[in-house]
Design a protein around this motif. Sequence first.
Motif, short mmCIF file in Angstrom:
data_model
loop_
_atom_site.label_atom_id
_atom_site.label_comp_id
_atom_site.label_asym_id
_atom_site.label_seq_id
_atom_site.Cartn_x
_atom_site.Cartn_y
_atom_site.Cartn_z
N ALA A 78 62.86 -12.96 -29.80
CA ALA A 78 62.79 -14.41 -29.98
C ALA A 78 61.37 -14.90 -29.71
N GLN A 79 61.02 -16.00 -30.32
CA GLN A 79 59.69 -16.56 -30.14
C GLN A 79 59.55 -17.16 -28.74
N ALA A 80 58.34 -17.13 -28.22
CA ALA A 80 58.07 -17.71 -26.90
C ALA A 80 58.20 -19.22 -26.96
N CYS A 81 58.64 -19.79 -25.86
CA CYS A 81 58.80 -21.25 -25.76
C CYS A 81 57.43 -21.89 -25.56
N PRO A 82 57.04 -22.84 -26.41
CA PRO A 82 55.74 -23.50 -26.25
C PRO A 82 55.70 -24.35 -24.97
N ILE A 83 54.52 -24.60 -24.47
CA ILE A 83 54.33 -25.43 -23.29
C ILE A 83 54.81 -26.85 -23.61
N ASN A 84 55.43 -27.49 -22.64
CA ASN A 84 55.97 -28.85 -22.76
C ASN A 84 57.11 -28.96 -23.76
N TYR A 85 57.91 -27.91 -23.85
CA TYR A 85 59.11 -27.92 -24.69
C TYR A 85 60.29 -27.41 -23.89
#
Length: 77
Positions: free
Chosen positions: A26-33
């Motif tokens: 899975a893709q990494a979670c972006p900052i501030n999400y």
Amino acid sequence: MIRRALVAAAVAAAALVALPTAPAQAQACPINYHCITTYYSDSAHTTEIGLRDEACDGTLYVWGTRSIYVDLYWSPC
């Protein structure tokens, strides 16, 4: 000589096809999400088998198992 080269090329091609592959990540979670990744047992997404919930404050909640069948939900904080 050419026959030997063709046999070697065929064996090499068969070896490349037979190599195992790792499951998709899975893709990494972006900052501030706030990110929720839901894992399913099959491509029809009928049976949920796991979840990864990354909150805006950095809290991580994980249960179950991962698979290649996922739904991704991203929401800005």
